[in-house]
Write a protein that holds these residues in place. Structure first.
Motif, PDB file in Angstrom:
ATOM      1  N   LYS A  24       6.993 -14.866  -7.219  1.00  0.00           N
ATOM      2  CA  LYS A  24       6.094 -14.857  -6.320  1.00  0.00           C
ATOM      3  C   LYS A  24       5.769 -13.427  -4.644  1.00  0.00           C
ATOM      4  CE  LYS A  24       1.513 -17.041  -4.184  1.00  0.00           C
ATOM      5  NZ  LYS A  24       0.637 -18.771  -3.834  1.00  0.00           N
ATOM      6  N   ASP A  25       6.952 -14.176  -4.024  1.00  0.00           N
ATOM      7  CA  ASP A  25       7.811 -13.329  -2.645  1.00  0.00           C
ATOM      8  C   ASP A  25       7.588 -11.991  -2.802  1.00  0.00           C
ATOM      9  OD1 ASP A  25       7.689 -15.626  -1.555  1.00  0.00           O
ATOM     10  OD2 ASP A  25      10.032 -15.710  -1.184  1.00  0.00           O
ATOM     11  N   GLU A  26       8.301 -11.818  -4.343  1.00  0.00           N
ATOM     12  CA  GLU A  26       8.193  -9.708  -4.608  1.00  0.00           C
ATOM     13  C   GLU A  26       6.499  -9.378  -5.024  1.00  0.00           C
ATOM     14  OE1 GLU A  26      11.206  -9.182  -8.494  1.00  0.00           O
ATOM     15  OE2 GLU A  26      12.401 -10.527  -6.698  1.00  0.00           O
ATOM     16  N   VAL A  27       6.072  -9.910  -5.798  1.00  0.00           N
ATOM     17  CA  VAL A  27       4.436  -9.600  -5.861  1.00  0.00           C
ATOM     18  C   VAL A  27       3.786  -9.368  -4.797  1.00  0.00           C
ATOM     19  CG1 VAL A  27       3.475 -11.726  -6.442  1.00  0.00           C
ATOM     20  CG2 VAL A  27       2.734  -9.380  -7.666  1.00  0.00           C
ATOM     21  N   MET A  28       4.000 -10.559  -3.424  1.00  0.00           N
ATOM     22  CA  MET A  28       3.444 -10.660  -2.217  1.00  0.00           C
ATOM     23  C   MET A  28       4.131  -9.375  -1.333  1.00  0.00           C
ATOM     24  SD  MET A  28       0.839 -12.888  -2.160  1.00  0.00           S
ATOM     25  CE  MET A  28       0.847 -13.113  -0.659  1.00  0.00           C
ATOM     26  N   ALA A  29       4.617  -8.859  -1.761  1.00  0.00           N
ATOM     27  CA  ALA A  29       5.952  -7.387  -0.161  1.00  0.00           C
ATOM     28  C   ALA A  29       5.390  -6.757  -1.133  1.00  0.00           C
ATOM     29  CB  ALA A  29       7.362  -7.883  -0.722  1.00  0.00           C
ATOM     30  N   PHE A  30       5.240  -6.320  -2.798  1.00  0.00           N
ATOM     31  CA  PHE A  30       4.496  -5.496  -3.418  1.00  0.00           C
ATOM     32  C   PHE A  30       3.106  -5.070  -2.710  1.00  0.00           C
ATOM     33  CE2 PHE A  30       3.028  -2.046  -6.756  1.00  0.00           C
ATOM     34  CZ  PHE A  30       4.312  -1.395  -6.174  1.00  0.00           C
ATOM     35  N   ALA A  31       2.205  -6.061  -2.656  1.00  0.00           N
ATOM     36  CA  ALA A  31       0.756  -6.348  -2.536  1.00  0.00           C
ATOM     37  C   ALA A  31       0.643  -5.405  -1.483  1.00  0.00           C
ATOM     38  CB  ALA A  31       0.199  -7.149  -2.588  1.00  0.00           C
ATOM     39  N   LEU A  32       1.574  -6.174  -0.207  1.00  0.00           N
ATOM     40  CA  LEU A  32       1.288  -5.564   1.605  1.00  0.00           C
ATOM     41  C   LEU A  32       2.339  -4.103   0.987  1.00  0.00           C
ATOM     42  CD1 LEU A  32       0.676  -6.530   4.295  1.00  0.00           C
ATOM     43  CD2 LEU A  32       3.263  -6.457   4.161  1.00  0.00           C
ATOM     44  N   ASP A  33       3.231  -3.662   0.717  1.00  0.00           N
ATOM     45  CA  ASP A  33       3.122  -2.076  -0.101  1.00  0.00           C
ATOM     46  C   ASP A  33       1.892  -1.390  -0.207  1.00  0.00           C
ATOM     47  OD1 ASP A  33       6.343  -2.698   1.492  1.00  0.00           O
ATOM     48  OD2 ASP A  33       6.319  -2.694  -0.730  1.00  0.00           O
ATOM     49  N   VAL A  34       1.005  -1.894  -0.663  1.00  0.00           N
ATOM     50  CA  VAL A  34       0.107  -1.427  -1.200  1.00  0.00           C
ATOM     51  C   VAL A  34      -0.564  -1.277  -0.196  1.00  0.00           C
ATOM     52  CG1 VAL A  34      -1.383  -1.307  -2.973  1.00  0.00           C
ATOM     53  CG2 VAL A  34       0.982  -1.474  -3.999  1.00  0.00           C
ATOM     54  N   VAL A  35      -0.711  -2.100   0.766  1.00  0.00           N
ATOM     55  CA  VAL A  35      -1.926  -1.785   1.659  1.00  0.00           C
ATOM     56  C   VAL A  35      -1.519  -1.157   2.987  1.00  0.00           C
ATOM     57  CG1 VAL A  35      -2.945  -3.450   3.787  1.00  0.00           C
ATOM     58  CG2 VAL A  35      -2.899  -4.642   1.112  1.00  0.00           C
ATOM     59  N   ARG A  36      -0.408  -0.896   3.167  1.00  0.00           N
ATOM     60  CA  ARG A  36       0.420   0.237   3.746  1.00  0.00           C
ATOM     61  C   ARG A  36       0.475   1.482   3.535  1.00  0.00           C
ATOM     62  NH1 ARG A  36       5.375  -1.924   3.658  1.00  0.00           N
ATOM     63  NH2 ARG A  36       5.047  -3.307   4.895  1.00  0.00           N
ATOM     64  N   GLU A  37       0.534   1.507   2.061  1.00  0.00           N
ATOM     65  CA  GLU A  37       0.226   2.905   1.671  1.00  0.00           C
ATOM     66  C   GLU A  37      -0.695   2.914   1.851  1.00  0.00           C
ATOM     67  OE1 GLU A  37       2.218   3.197  -1.884  1.00  0.00           O
ATOM     68  OE2 GLU A  37       4.054   2.695  -1.399  1.00  0.00           O
ATOM     69  N   ARG A  38      -2.052   2.406   1.640  1.00  0.00           N
ATOM     70  CA  ARG A  38      -3.568   2.414   1.779  1.00  0.00           C
ATOM     71  C   ARG A  38      -3.571   2.794   3.052  1.00  0.00           C
ATOM     72  NH1 ARG A  38      -5.687  -1.550  -2.895  1.00  0.00           N
ATOM     73  NH2 ARG A  38      -5.165  -0.534  -3.759  1.00  0.00           N
ATOM     74  N   GLY A  39      -3.414   1.935   4.025  1.00  0.00           N
ATOM     75  CA  GLY A  39      -3.699   2.507   5.317  1.00  0.00           C
ATOM     76  C   GLY A  39      -3.230   3.930   6.076  1.00  0.00           C
ATOM     77  N   GLU A  40      -1.871   3.997   5.640  1.00  0.00           N
ATOM     78  CA  GLU A  40      -1.322   5.204   6.058  1.00  0.00           C
ATOM     79  C   GLU A  40      -1.597   6.476   5.548  1.00  0.00           C
ATOM     80  OE1 GLU A  40       3.240   5.141   4.987  1.00  0.00           O
ATOM     81  OE2 GLU A  40       3.686   3.674   6.186  1.00  0.00           O
ATOM     82  N   ALA A  41      -2.251   6.526   4.594  1.00  0.00           N
ATOM     83  CA  ALA A  41      -2.916   7.370   3.626  1.00  0.00           C
ATOM     84  C   ALA A  41      -4.688   7.673   4.502  1.00  0.00           C
ATOM     85  CB  ALA A  41      -3.628   6.900   2.271  1.00  0.00           C
ATOM     86  N   ARG A  42      -5.488   6.507   5.073  1.00  0.00           N
ATOM     87  CA  ARG A  42      -6.514   6.495   5.960  1.00  0.00           C
ATOM     88  C   ARG A  42      -6.009   7.429   7.111  1.00  0.00           C
ATOM     89  NH1 ARG A  42      -7.399   1.146   3.958  1.00  0.00           N
ATOM     90  NH2 ARG A  42      -6.738   0.540   5.353  1.00  0.00           N
ATOM     91  N   VAL A  43      -5.193   6.840   7.916  1.00  0.00           N
ATOM     92  CA  VAL A  43      -4.938   7.025   9.414  1.00  0.00           C
ATOM     93  C   VAL A  43      -4.092   8.669   9.041  1.00  0.00           C
ATOM     94  CG1 VAL A  43      -3.058   7.223  10.720  1.00  0.00           C
ATOM     95  CG2 VAL A  43      -3.485   5.140  10.075  1.00  0.00           C
ATOM     96  N   THR A  44      -3.595   8.774   8.137  1.00  0.00           N
ATOM     97  CA  THR A  44      -3.555  10.323   8.060  1.00  0.00           C
ATOM     98  C   THR A  44      -4.701  11.588   7.767  1.00  0.00           C
ATOM     99  OG1 THR A  44      -0.823  10.323   7.022  1.00  0.00           O
ATOM    100  CG2 THR A  44      -2.113  12.080   6.827  1.00  0.00           C
TER     101      THR A  44
END
Length: 191
Positions: free
Chosen positions: A53-73
């Motif tokens: 579960k830790d791995e999937v949670m960390a990956f999901a947060l990375d997806v959220v981070r990437e989406r945020g970075e794309a919105r900011v950019t």
């Protein structure tokens, strides 16, 4: 000829399913079985891509981070060359706040991950690094000798506004008005 599998797309499909399960049922309901059912894949596939579960949670947060970075950019690119620091900060923070359905879903996942890391300190270093980088970046845009402290406060304000938006205590308009007031105060200090 064997078919080519897009492993990143499958991992993202699973992460998106995790976010939907967490949003609908709460983080405690996240299990490989529930995530697999939501994603329309087998539990074995989820286990193939994520060991726990830790791995999937960390990956999901990375997806959220990437989406945020794309919105900011995208938001910053719309400002053109050399926008004033106040406008740049407002644009960045507004792009990160949960102001619509997509950003609310991402915000719920980020908030759930913060709570998750509160009891799993081994997962927190990435968040500490992100926070330090964001505070440093914001401090570089703020006037005054105490820009680091002001940046930390502005980041805390953003997080608090995000929680209030997710909880329904603030509307988007109220949150942006609070943000604008704080930015006005910070930039008025320099004259």
């Amino acid at each position: 000829m064997p078919r080519k599998v897009d492993h990143q797309a499958r991992r993202t499909l699973i992460a998106d399913a995790l976010m939907r399960v967490a949003a609908e049922r709460g983080l405690e309901a996240v299990s490989f079985r529930h995530v697999a059912a939501e994603a329309g894949v087998s539990t074995g596939m989820v286990q193939h891509y994520f060991g726990n579960k830790d791995e999937v949670m960390a990956f999901a947060l990375d997806v959220v981070r990437e989406r945020g970075e794309a919105r900011v950019t995208a938001a910053v690119e719309r400002l053109g060359q050399d926008p004033p620091p106040r406008l740049l900060l407002r644009t960045i923070i507004a792009a990160l706040l949960p102001l619509n359905d997509q950003t609310r879903a991402d915000g719920r996942m980020a908030l759930a991950f913060l709570a998750y890391t509160a009891v799993r300190p081994q997962l927190a270093p990435a968040l500490r690094d992100d926070t330090a980088q964001m505070v440093g970046f914001i401090a570089g845009l703020l006037p005054g000798p105490d820009a680091g402290t002001a940046a930390a406060g502005l980041l805390a304000l953003m997080e608090g506004l995000g929680v209030y938006l997710l909880g329904g205590q603030y509307t988007a308009e109220q949150a942006l008005a609070v943000l604008d007031d704080q930015l006005d105060r910070l930039f008025a200090r320099s004259g």
